[in-house]
Design a protein around this motif. Structure first.
Motif, short mmCIF file in Angstrom:
data_model
loop_
_atom_site.label_atom_id
_atom_site.label_comp_id
_atom_site.label_asym_id
_atom_site.label_seq_id
_atom_site.Cartn_x
_atom_site.Cartn_y
_atom_site.Cartn_z
N PRO A 1 0.77 -1.15 0.01
CA PRO A 1 0.11 -0.07 -0.08
C PRO A 1 0.74 1.32 0.14
CG PRO A 1 0.18 -0.99 2.24
CD PRO A 1 0.87 -2.01 1.33
N ASP A 2 2.05 1.04 0.17
CA ASP A 2 2.99 2.44 0.17
C ASP A 2 4.36 2.00 -0.23
OD1 ASP A 2 4.00 0.96 2.48
OD2 ASP A 2 2.77 1.99 3.80
N SER A 3 5.32 2.81 -0.30
CA SER A 3 6.65 2.45 -0.90
C SER A 3 7.67 2.46 0.42
CB SER A 3 7.22 3.61 -1.64
OG SER A 3 6.37 3.47 -3.05
N ALA A 4 8.81 1.89 0.29
CA ALA A 4 9.73 2.17 1.41
C ALA A 4 11.22 2.26 0.84
CB ALA A 4 9.80 0.64 2.45
N ALA A 5 11.88 3.08 1.32
CA ALA A 5 13.45 3.31 0.98
C ALA A 5 14.35 3.65 2.28
CB ALA A 5 13.61 4.71 0.19
N ALA A 6 15.46 3.26 2.06
CA ALA A 6 16.72 3.33 3.25
C ALA A 6 16.70 4.85 3.54
CB ALA A 6 17.73 2.72 2.94
N LEU A 7 16.84 5.21 4.77
CA LEU A 7 16.97 6.43 5.31
C LEU A 7 18.76 6.82 5.32
CD1 LEU A 7 14.48 8.13 7.51
CD2 LEU A 7 15.18 9.18 5.52
N GLU A 8 19.11 5.52 5.61
CA GLU A 8 20.64 5.53 5.90
C GLU A 8 21.01 4.36 5.43
OE1 GLU A 8 20.78 6.36 10.05
OE2 GLU A 8 20.56 4.29 10.39
N ASP A 9 22.37 3.83 5.23
CA ASP A 9 22.87 2.45 4.89
C ASP A 9 22.33 1.61 6.08
OD1 ASP A 9 24.06 3.68 3.13
OD2 ASP A 9 26.17 3.30 3.79
N SER A 10 21.59 0.56 5.35
CA SER A 10 20.70 -0.32 6.43
C SER A 10 21.00 -1.83 5.88
CB SER A 10 19.24 -0.18 6.37
OG SER A 10 18.95 1.39 6.61
N ARG A 11 20.82 -2.70 6.98
CA ARG A 11 20.76 -4.10 6.76
C ARG A 11 19.46 -4.63 7.02
NH1 ARG A 11 22.39 -8.10 10.21
NH2 ARG A 11 23.23 -6.56 11.62
N ILE A 12 18.85 -5.57 6.02
CA ILE A 12 17.61 -5.82 6.04
C ILE A 12 17.25 -6.96 5.70
CG2 ILE A 12 15.23 -5.09 5.29
CD1 ILE A 12 16.23 -2.16 5.14
N ALA A 13 16.54 -7.82 6.31
CA ALA A 13 16.41 -9.31 5.89
C ALA A 13 14.89 -9.40 5.15
CB ALA A 13 16.39 -10.07 7.07
N PHE A 14 14.76 -10.45 4.05
CA PHE A 14 13.75 -10.66 3.50
C PHE A 14 13.32 -11.65 3.85
CE2 PHE A 14 11.63 -12.33 -0.19
CZ PHE A 14 10.43 -11.65 -0.40
N ILE A 15 11.92 -11.55 4.45
CA ILE A 15 11.15 -12.97 4.66
C ILE A 15 10.11 -13.39 4.01
CG2 ILE A 15 10.06 -14.22 6.74
CD1 ILE A 15 10.97 -12.16 8.53
N PRO A 16 10.26 -14.41 2.81
CA PRO A 16 9.08 -14.95 1.67
C PRO A 16 7.84 -14.74 2.39
CG PRO A 16 11.33 -16.02 1.64
CD PRO A 16 11.42 -15.28 3.13
N ARG A 17 6.84 -14.56 1.67
CA ARG A 17 5.44 -14.64 2.13
C ARG A 17 4.94 -15.92 2.78
NH1 ARG A 17 0.32 -15.27 0.34
NH2 ARG A 17 -1.31 -13.75 1.33
N ASP A 18 5.31 -17.07 1.91
CA ASP A 18 4.91 -18.58 2.34
C ASP A 18 5.51 -18.87 3.57
OD1 ASP A 18 3.29 -18.50 0.18
OD2 ASP A 18 4.72 -19.49 -1.08
N ALA A 19 6.90 -18.52 3.69
CA ALA A 19 7.75 -18.88 5.08
C ALA A 19 7.10 -18.02 6.32
CB ALA A 19 9.05 -18.33 5.06
N PHE A 20 6.57 -16.67 6.15
CA PHE A 20 5.81 -16.17 7.25
C PHE A 20 4.56 -16.67 7.60
CE2 PHE A 20 4.20 -12.79 9.74
CZ PHE A 20 5.20 -12.59 10.66
N LEU A 21 3.73 -17.01 6.34
CA LEU A 21 2.42 -17.64 6.61
C LEU A 21 2.66 -18.92 7.29
CD1 LEU A 21 0.63 -16.56 3.39
CD2 LEU A 21 0.28 -15.76 5.77
N SER A 22 3.57 -19.62 7.09
CA SER A 22 3.57 -20.93 7.36
C SER A 22 4.06 -20.88 8.99
CB SER A 22 4.99 -21.82 6.93
OG SER A 22 4.99 -22.91 7.35
N ALA A 23 4.86 -19.63 9.35
CA ALA A 23 5.30 -19.68 10.85
C ALA A 23 4.07 -19.33 11.69
CB ALA A 23 6.31 -18.62 10.78
N MET A 24 3.08 -18.68 11.06
CA MET A 24 1.94 -18.28 11.79
C MET A 24 1.16 -19.55 12.28
SD MET A 24 0.69 -15.01 9.54
CE MET A 24 -0.87 -14.70 10.30
N GLU A 25 1.35 -20.66 11.41
CA GLU A 25 0.73 -21.86 11.96
C GLU A 25 1.30 -22.50 12.78
OE1 GLU A 25 0.40 -24.17 8.26
OE2 GLU A 25 -0.74 -22.67 7.26
N TRP A 26 2.87 -22.80 13.09
CA TRP A 26 3.53 -23.28 14.00
C TRP A 26 4.02 -22.38 15.31
CZ3 TRP A 26 8.32 -21.03 13.92
CH2 TRP A 26 8.90 -20.60 12.58
N ALA A 27 3.78 -21.15 15.03
CA ALA A 27 3.90 -20.20 15.97
C ALA A 27 2.79 -19.18 16.34
CB ALA A 27 5.12 -19.43 15.85
#
Length: 235
Positions: A99-125
């Motif tokens: 629904p919006d955009s995102a950009a780094a305000l400073e040099d950043s380290r960010i981890a991407f979590i695939p949608r299916d992996a997170f939805l799966s985590a919602m089942e076992w957590a």
């Protein structure tokens, strides 16, 4: 100086940190196994509004601006996300685009979590779903509060609120009582305050004369947050 009792800072801070904090060490390790880390340079786009949402992002280091663009491609910053926060999780349950955009305000380290992996985590957590829904609900109240400020407060008052919120984001720790340095462009600060860059430059000069803030290049140093709170005229 703590804002407790003098300014309701919680009304401007999302609660996405609670989503990850709800997981046990074992659950975090299992989820982290599906993460892909990436380094973003200052200004680099993380995701764009209306693009398909293939996953969510966990900020491990740095700061990110969430924003929308008007028809003239002017940015309107709606939130600054900090280390430990999740972004891009809105379309997770609905299957919609970002629904919006995102950009780094400073040099950043960010981890991407695939949608299916997170939805799966919602089942076992199970706690994950509860905290995700809670964070989403609270986020809407924060955004509604931010919109009401634009209608009810002057530019000077809005700038004071923006500087207070940024001070919380740039503090080195929760108990940091020293002067806080905020490294943000005048353009981004104007976008966050819903005003022009010229207004921001003029008002910052006034605040410097009053001894409330200082500057070093583009870095803004908050000397007197109590004076900023008084400026907000926030009820």
């Amino acid at each position: 100086m703590s804002l407790k009792g003098i300014f309701p800072i919680d009304k401007w801070i999302f609660r996405s940190k609670s989503i990850m904090e709800s997981l046990s060490a074992e659950e975090l390790e299992r989820l982290f196994a599906d993460m892909v880390e990436q380094t973003y340079k200052k200004g680099q786009i993380i995701f764009r509004e209306n693009n398909p949402a293939f996953g969510i992002y966990y900020i491990q280091q740095g700061k990110v601006k969430k924003y929308k663009q008007d028809r003239n491609e002017n940015e309107h910053i709606i939130y600054v996300a900090n280390e430990g926060e999740l972004i891009g999780y809105h379309p997770l349950l609905s299957g919609n685009n970002y629904p919006d955009s995102a950009a780094a305000l400073e040099d950043s380290r960010i981890a991407f979590i695939p949608r299916d992996a997170f939805l799966s985590a919602m089942e076992w957590a199970p706690a994950l779903s509860k905290h995700l829904l809670s964070a989403l609900s609270y986020e809407y109240s924060v955004l509604a509060n931010s919109l009401s400020i634009v209608a009810k407060h002057s530019v000077r008052e809005r700038l004071a609120i923006s500087l207070i919120v940024l001070r919380e984001k740039y503090k080195l720790s929760e108990n940091d009582t020293s002067s806080v340095a905020i490294n943000i462009s005048r353009k981004d600060l104007a976008s966050m305050t819903a005003t022009t860059e010229e207004n921001v430059v003029r008002l910052l000069k006034e605040l410097k004369k009053e001894g409330i803030v200082g500057s070093l290049g583009r870095t803004i140093i908050i000397y007197n947050v109590k004076a900023l709170v008084q400026m907000t005229n926030y009820q």
